[in-house]
Scaffold this active site. Structure first.
Site, mmCIF file in Angstrom:
data_model
loop_
_atom_site.group_PDB
_atom_site.id
_atom_site.type_symbol
_atom_site.label_atom_id
_atom_site.label_comp_id
_atom_site.label_asym_id
_atom_site.label_seq_id
_atom_site.Cartn_x
_atom_site.Cartn_y
_atom_site.Cartn_z
ATOM 1 N N HIS A 187 0.807 -1.220 0.000
ATOM 2 C CA HIS A 187 0.000 0.000 0.000
ATOM 3 C C HIS A 187 0.838 1.267 0.000
ATOM 4 O O HIS A 187 0.522 2.236 -0.673
ATOM 5 C CB HIS A 187 -0.943 0.007 1.211
ATOM 6 N N ARG A 330 -11.888 -7.243 -20.306
ATOM 7 C CA ARG A 330 -11.578 -8.671 -20.420
ATOM 8 C C ARG A 330 -12.414 -9.449 -19.421
ATOM 9 O O ARG A 330 -12.483 -9.090 -18.236
ATOM 10 C CB ARG A 330 -10.090 -8.881 -20.142
ATOM 11 N N GLU A 430 -2.775 -14.986 -26.772
ATOM 12 C CA GLU A 430 -1.714 -15.140 -25.768
ATOM 13 C C GLU A 430 -1.273 -16.580 -25.604
ATOM 14 O O GLU A 430 -0.518 -16.906 -24.696
ATOM 15 C CB GLU A 430 -2.154 -14.537 -24.425
ATOM 16 N N ASN A 453 2.680 -11.158 -22.162
ATOM 17 C CA ASN A 453 3.136 -11.746 -20.898
ATOM 18 C C ASN A 453 2.939 -13.261 -20.945
ATOM 19 O O ASN A 453 3.817 -14.026 -20.569
ATOM 20 C CB ASN A 453 2.354 -11.167 -19.712
ATOM 21 N N ASP A 454 1.755 -13.660 -21.400
ATOM 22 C CA ASP A 454 1.496 -15.089 -21.514
ATOM 23 C C ASP A 454 2.034 -15.665 -22.815
ATOM 24 O O ASP A 454 2.517 -16.796 -22.832
ATOM 25 C CB ASP A 454 -0.007 -15.365 -21.395
ATOM 26 N N ARG A 464 6.178 -17.825 -16.217
ATOM 27 C CA ARG A 464 6.523 -16.403 -16.150
ATOM 28 C C ARG A 464 6.943 -15.943 -14.762
ATOM 29 O O ARG A 464 7.520 -14.869 -14.601
ATOM 30 C CB ARG A 464 5.370 -15.538 -16.706
ATOM 31 N N CYS A 501 -1.580 -5.737 -25.180
ATOM 32 C CA CYS A 501 -1.766 -5.252 -23.817
ATOM 33 C C CYS A 501 -0.774 -5.875 -22.844
ATOM 34 O O CYS A 501 -0.855 -5.662 -21.645
ATOM 35 C CB CYS A 501 -3.198 -5.454 -23.351
HETATM 36 C C1 PEP Z 1 -0.766 -10.919 -20.958
HETATM 37 O O1 PEP Z 1 -0.801 -12.135 -20.737
HETATM 38 O O2 PEP Z 1 0.078 -10.372 -21.706
HETATM 39 C C2 PEP Z 1 -1.742 -10.015 -20.327
HETATM 40 C C3 PEP Z 1 -1.847 -8.758 -20.664
HETATM 41 O O3 PEP Z 1 -2.538 -10.523 -19.372
HETATM 42 P P1 PEP Z 1 -2.110 -10.882 -17.863
HETATM 43 O O4 PEP Z 1 -0.769 -10.260 -17.609
HETATM 44 O O5 PEP Z 1 -3.219 -10.339 -17.033
HETATM 45 O O6 PEP Z 1 -2.083 -12.385 -17.917
HETATM 46 MG MG MG Z 2 -2.545 -13.168 -19.887
#
Ligand code: PEP
Ligand code: MG
Length: 573
Positions: A187, A330, A430, A453-454, A464, A501
């Protein structure tokens, strides 16, 4: 130099004010008159509640509603009849003093939260200890350190900052924060970012190294702290501070202008959010919309699922605030690294390959997916909402989700409830599977958003979150880059919008490549928007084609990244 975790950007130079909360000594005492002791406890509870409410109100007006939420959480804890009931029972049944009853009951909860091991629960434990100390101080008549009264140029040094301490900070006077404990998502770190005060947290052994009056220099990006540094270091960091402030100011000129390259290619720079309140920052940094609303945050940090009505209000708030700009929401993406205790999900053997996101939602249509989709449709009457389905691997999953949307549209038609008739339904790309059949998806879905990211995790077969294999986790790996280039090409071939994203969308070293590939939309944390717009405006995509061609000819992630870094630094190759 001491190393910690950079928690809030910027450089701070100033005089250390070490805030040490006196350790409260709580003794167990037997009380002769339980009724009188109960009254004493109730009085202290009442006063603690009033104080916390006042702090929350002050913070809401000074900083923002979102920041005040933490203290509103404390108000809720203090008003929780279960918690206060247990304290009262201890006083009544064991004839102990209020301070001790509070100590044992609150510690039991705090220890329980701590033992759960995740960051969110640890935060709950901090909250519980914060309210415990607040009540005990009232009972013992101890004044808290008055942080609001710190002199100008102070660097606040503490073991940890409780939310109520941070709330009192005057950003005109406090030029930096350093703590021994905490993490980027604690926080106090969140508040430091909201107040735009440079901060470094998790500096091991800090409290033994710093004394009141020491000169402290901190770098909130690199996570570095210097105590009584040489004149050279001071001067170097003062310069860095000026550069940081100047850059921040310069970026303001990118507010209100379109995100267009030199050769006239227009893209959209939008924001990732997790809570409706986050739109304040999106508007402040001139986001052109929301590219990812991670709705799982509405489901976290609570004990039961948000109702359709609660979800409707949250989605509506964002849609209305963005005033016609696109808002991609989403649907629930839980499982994997995102756990929600009350959902009763069993631990999968392989969580990232298991029962999660759309797989889970399609299995729980009636109680989970339909209420969420209905809330989204109803909210779409108030703005430009688009629905996005996560973790899709095959077209059947999309079709099933889309069919549900159509079914719910009919239901709303019959009831005469308004919604956006032509609402778009798109997917996150993803997974390796979705990428490989992106051409098939592109013919059927309304848009793509690449979740790097995924996508990096699934393409490289690398968890990850696992530090031991993190050397493989790079979006610059040629395999991942080919995948991204392919997804974008498939979308453009069919004329659908393709955004990104994942974190890569705001990586300055990646942006020129993405522009060259033809990405339409870049979605990122609000604070990165202006810096990205500045970059976009500085490039000519025709020149970037050559850069991309060369980048894609390398065999290793290291070579690609190095080449792109040099290009970004020099502006040429
Ligand atoms: C991703 O996987 O790139 C993504 C934006 O979603 P999250 O990080 O919430 O899995
Ligand atoms: Mg994701």
């Amino acid at each position: 130099m001491y190393k910690g975790t950079g928690a809030s950007s910027g450089i701070g130079l100033g005089t250390a004010v070490v805030v040490e909360e006196a350790e409260l000594v709580i003794r167990k005492e037997t009380v002769a008159n339980q009724e009188a002791e109960l009254e004493r406890f109730k009085g202290a509870l009442e006063q603690s509640l009033r104080e916390t409410e006042a702090l929350a109100e002050d913070l809401a007006t000074r900083v923002g509603e979102k920041e005040a939420e933490i203290l509103q959480g404390h108000v809720m804890l203090l008003s929780d009849p279960m918690l206060t009931g247990e304290i009262e029972s201890a006083i009544k049944n064991e004839a102990v003093n209020s301070e001790y009853a509070i100590e044992t009951v609150c510690n039991t909860y705090a220890d329980l939260f701590d033992s759960m091991g995740d960051e969110l629960m640890q935060q709950r434990a901090t909250d519980m200890r914060d309210i415990k100390t607040r009540m005990q101080k009232v009972l013992l008549g101890i004044q808290s350190v008055d942080i609001a009264a710190l002199p100008a140029g102070s660097i606040l040094v503490a073991k940890d900052l409780t939310p109520s301490m941070t709330a009192g900070i005057n950003p005109e006077h406090v030029v930096g924060i350093v703590t021994e404990l905490g993490g980027r998502t604690s926080h106090s770190a969140i508040l430091a970012r909201a107040l735009e005060i440079p901060a470094v947290v998790a500096v091991n052994g800090l409290m033994e190294q710093v004394q009141n009056g020491d000169f402290v220099v901190l770098d909130g990006d690199a996570g570095e702290v210097y105590v009584n540094p040489s004149q050279d270091v001071k001067e170097e960091y003062e310069k860095k501070r000026q550069v940081f402030l100047q850059e921040k100011k310069d970026l303001e000129q990118y507010i209100g202008i379109p995100s267009v390259t030199k050769d006239g290619v227009q893209v959209e720079i939008v924001a990732n959010i997790g809570k409706p309140e986050d739109v304040d920052k999106v508007l402040q940094y001139d986001g052109e919309g929301v590219g990812l609303f991670r709705t799982e945050f509405l489901f976290m940090d609570r004990t039961a699922m948000p109702t359709e009505e609660e979800q409707f209000e949250a989605y509506k708030k964002v849609a209305a605030a963005m005033n016609g700009k696109p808002v991609i929401i989403r649907t629930l993406d839980i499982g994997g690294d995102k756990e929600i205790p009350y959902m009763g999900l069993e631990k999968d053997e392989n969580p990232f390959l298991g029962y999660r996101a759309i797989r889970f939602c399609l299995d729980r249509k009636e109680d989970i997916y339909k209420p969420q989709l209905r809330a989204l449709l109803r909210a779409s009457a108030f703005g430009n909402i688009r629905i996005m389905v996560p973790l899709v691997t095959c077209i059947e999953e999309y079709r099933e989700a889309k069919a549900l949307v159509e079914e719910l549209k009919k239901e709303l038609d019959e009831k005469g409830i308004a919604y956006k008739k032509d609402i778009q339904v798109g997917i996150m790309v993803e997974t390796a599977a979705a990428s490989l059949i992106a051409d098939i998806f592109a013919k059927e879905v309304d848009f793509f958003s690449i979740g790097t990211n995924d996508l990096t995790q699934y393409t490289m077969s690398v968890d990850r979150g696992n530090k031991k294999v993190s050397y493989l986790y790079s979006t610059f790996n040629p395999a991942v880059l080919r995948s991204i280039r392919h997804i974008i090409a498939c979308a453009r071939e069919q004329g659908i919008m393709v955004g990104m994203c994942g974190e890569a969308a705001s990586d300055p070293v990646m942006i020129p490549l993405l522009l060259a590939f033809g990405l339409n939309e870049f979605s990122m944390s609000a604070s990165a928007i202006l810096r990205t717009r500045k970059m976009v405006c500085s490039y000519d995509t025709r020149e970037l084609q050559k850069v991309a061609e060369k980048a894609m000819s390398f065999a290793t992630a290291g070579e690609v990244e190095q080449y792109m870094k040099e290009f970004v630094e020099k502006g040429t190759v």
